[in-house]
Design an enzyme around this catalytic site. Structure first.
Site, PDB file in Angstrom:
ATOM      1  N   GLY A  11       0.812  -1.211   0.000  1.00 55.28           N
ATOM      2  CA  GLY A  11       0.000   0.000   0.000  1.00 55.28           C
ATOM      3  C   GLY A  11       0.845   1.261   0.000  1.00 55.28           C
ATOM      4  O   GLY A  11       2.073   1.212   0.119  1.00 55.28           O
ATOM      5  N   GLN A  12       0.178   2.395  -0.099  1.00 54.55           N
ATOM      6  CA  GLN A  12       0.894   3.666  -0.167  1.00 54.55           C
ATOM      7  C   GLN A  12       1.723   3.924   1.081  1.00 54.55           C
ATOM      8  O   GLN A  12       2.900   4.296   1.001  1.00 54.55           O
ATOM      9  CB  GLN A  12      -0.111   4.812  -0.347  1.00 54.55           C
ATOM     10  CG  GLN A  12      -0.856   4.813  -1.654  1.00 54.55           C
ATOM     11  CD  GLN A  12      -1.702   6.066  -1.774  1.00 54.55           C
ATOM     12  OE1 GLN A  12      -1.222   7.137  -2.149  1.00 54.55           O
ATOM     13  NE2 GLN A  12      -2.984   5.943  -1.442  1.00 54.55           N
ATOM     14  N   THR A  63      -9.149  -1.277   1.824  1.00 56.09           N
ATOM     15  CA  THR A  63      -9.477   0.125   1.540  1.00 56.09           C
ATOM     16  C   THR A  63     -10.428   0.315   0.360  1.00 56.09           C
ATOM     17  O   THR A  63     -10.678   1.445  -0.039  1.00 56.09           O
ATOM     18  CB  THR A  63      -8.188   0.921   1.260  1.00 56.09           C
ATOM     19  OG1 THR A  63      -7.484   0.309   0.173  1.00 56.09           O
ATOM     20  CG2 THR A  63      -7.290   0.961   2.498  1.00 56.09           C
ATOM     21  N   THR A 102      -8.888   5.865  10.095  1.00 53.99           N
ATOM     22  CA  THR A 102      -9.441   6.679   9.019  1.00 53.99           C
ATOM     23  C   THR A 102     -10.475   7.696   9.486  1.00 53.99           C
ATOM     24  O   THR A 102     -11.111   7.520  10.526  1.00 53.99           O
ATOM     25  CB  THR A 102     -10.104   5.746   7.983  1.00 53.99           C
ATOM     26  OG1 THR A 102     -10.746   6.514   6.957  1.00 53.99           O
ATOM     27  CG2 THR A 102     -11.172   4.883   8.623  1.00 53.99           C
ATOM     28  N   ASP A 103     -10.649   8.738   8.667  1.00 56.95           N
ATOM     29  CA  ASP A 103     -11.710   9.720   8.879  1.00 56.95           C
ATOM     30  C   ASP A 103     -13.089   9.104   8.718  1.00 56.95           C
ATOM     31  O   ASP A 103     -14.089   9.672   9.187  1.00 56.95           O
ATOM     32  CB  ASP A 103     -11.555  10.865   7.876  1.00 56.95           C
ATOM     33  CG  ASP A 103     -11.613  10.380   6.432  1.00 56.95           C
ATOM     34  OD1 ASP A 103     -10.738   9.576   6.053  1.00 56.95           O
ATOM     35  OD2 ASP A 103     -12.530  10.790   5.689  1.00 56.95           O
ATOM     36  N   TYR A 126     -16.876   0.066   5.437  1.00 54.23           N
ATOM     37  CA  TYR A 126     -15.457   0.376   5.607  1.00 54.23           C
ATOM     38  C   TYR A 126     -15.207   1.119   6.917  1.00 54.23           C
ATOM     39  O   TYR A 126     -14.359   0.711   7.727  1.00 54.23           O
ATOM     40  CB  TYR A 126     -14.953   1.202   4.423  1.00 54.23           C
ATOM     41  CG  TYR A 126     -13.565   1.774   4.629  1.00 54.23           C
ATOM     42  CD1 TYR A 126     -12.453   0.942   4.648  1.00 54.23           C
ATOM     43  CD2 TYR A 126     -13.376   3.143   4.820  1.00 54.23           C
ATOM     44  CE1 TYR A 126     -11.176   1.459   4.854  1.00 54.23           C
ATOM     45  CE2 TYR A 126     -12.106   3.665   5.016  1.00 54.23           C
ATOM     46  CZ  TYR A 126     -11.015   2.826   5.038  1.00 54.23           C
ATOM     47  OH  TYR A 126      -9.759   3.343   5.248  1.00 54.23           O
ATOM     48  N   LYS A 130     -13.207  -0.279  10.280  1.00 54.08           N
ATOM     49  CA  LYS A 130     -12.029   0.400  10.830  1.00 54.08           C
ATOM     50  C   LYS A 130     -12.263   0.807  12.283  1.00 54.08           C
ATOM     51  O   LYS A 130     -11.356   0.750  13.113  1.00 54.08           O
ATOM     52  CB  LYS A 130     -11.670   1.615   9.980  1.00 54.08           C
ATOM     53  CG  LYS A 130     -11.145   1.273   8.587  1.00 54.08           C
ATOM     54  CD  LYS A 130      -9.808   0.548   8.626  1.00 54.08           C
ATOM     55  CE  LYS A 130      -8.666   1.476   9.026  1.00 54.08           C
ATOM     56  NZ  LYS A 130      -7.351   0.768   8.978  1.00 54.08           N
TER      57      LYS A 130
END
Length: 295
Positions: A11-12, A63, A102-103, A126, A130
């Site tokens: 992932g990033q 994600t 995450t937001d 999602y 999370k």
């Protein structure tokens, strides 16, 4: 050599943790899903027990926000049950755990930036999965740092910057949502923050634990972000299509997005001295890597 176990290597954020210039005496051991089955708690426990890790950074996640709406079991296995297994294993080994979140745990209804202790209310699978991971970590292991982030972009993987550059080179005009607000986050900047937190937690058993937010500084919308991308890309010889502002209602998706994803970074600034730079500066670095320097 002190080693930090990192997941999410494909992932990033995981890629940037692998590229990060770790201080002398520190090294990241970065795993991809091919290296570790995140749906297998026993495999997670064995990996954590494999050697005396200084810390664990769980940057792996399911994600695919829209796909998760029809694939809840898979999303919960990776986003909730895997963090639970890491928390159990890290507690048993007395190893600090840094968990990326995450937001999307928020419903987006607040007008200002979300604080770490604001009420949560995920709008879809999602975000709920999370949040499940957050709760598992918080209840299973005292030595944890959960770092929520939003709108992550980089020169690698799939993200908004790369998508805009690709479609902007193909079409003369793009329609972009203008009523979702947030702050873009550079994956390299986030990786640096995660590394700093992990190192301090490894060095200091009394290091601050709990919930934190990290995003680059400054508010925008997806439309505003796209405009900045193309303005900076054009200065480098890249594409510069016309942009049309649309509403979320004009661009329906299976999963609902928070209308406001702005995250207050006050706590990570106060507790760890981490002050995110403006997102436009971070964007320039990403475009320098993708396109080249300004001409």
């Amino acid at each position: 050599m002190r080693e930090i176990l990192v997941t999410g290597g494909s992932g990033q954020v995981g890629r940037e943790l692998a590229r990060f210039a770790w201080p002398e005496g520190w090294r990241a051991h970065v795993l991809t899903r091919a290296d570790l089955d995140l749906s297998d708690p026993a495999a997670i426990a064995a990996k954590v027990a494999e050697r005396p890790w200084a810390a664990v950074v769980n940057a792996a996640a399911y994600t695919a926000v829209d796909k998760a709406e029809g694939d809840a079991a898979a999303a919960w296995r990776v986003n909730a049950l895997a963090p639970a297994a890491f928390a159990d294993a890290c507690r048993a080994a007395d190893v600090p755990l840094v968990q990326v979140s995450t937001d999307y745990v928020f419903d987006g209804s607040k007008s200002g930036a979300w604080e770490v202790d604001d009420p949560v209310g995920p709008l879809g699978v999602y975000g709920a999965s999370k949040l499940g991971g957050e709760l598992a970590v918080r209840t299973a292991h005292p030595r944890h740092a959960i770092i929520r982030t939003a709108w992550v972009v980089s020169a690698h993987g799939s993200n908004f910057v790369k998508t805009m550059l690709r479609v902007g080179a193909e079409r003369p005009q793009l329609r972009v949502v203008a009523d979702q607000h947030g702050s873009p986050t550079s994956a390299p900047d986030l990786a640096a923050a995660l590394a700093r937190v992990a190192i301090r937690m490894a060095d200091d058993p009394a290091a601050p634990a709990g919930l934190f937010h990290f995003a680059n500084a400054g508010p925008t919308t997806w439309h505003g972000f796209a405009g900045a991308i193309f303005e900076a890309a054009a200065a480098r010889g890249g594409p510069s299509p016309a942009l049309e502002a649309i509403t979320t209602a004009n661009y329906p998706t299976p999963a609902r997005r928070p209308a406001n994803s702005l995250l207050s970074t006050a706590r990570i600034e106060a507790e760890y001295g981490i002050r995110p730079r403006p997102w436009r500066e971070a964007l320039d670095d990403i475009l320098d890597e993708l396109i080249g320097p300004t001409k």
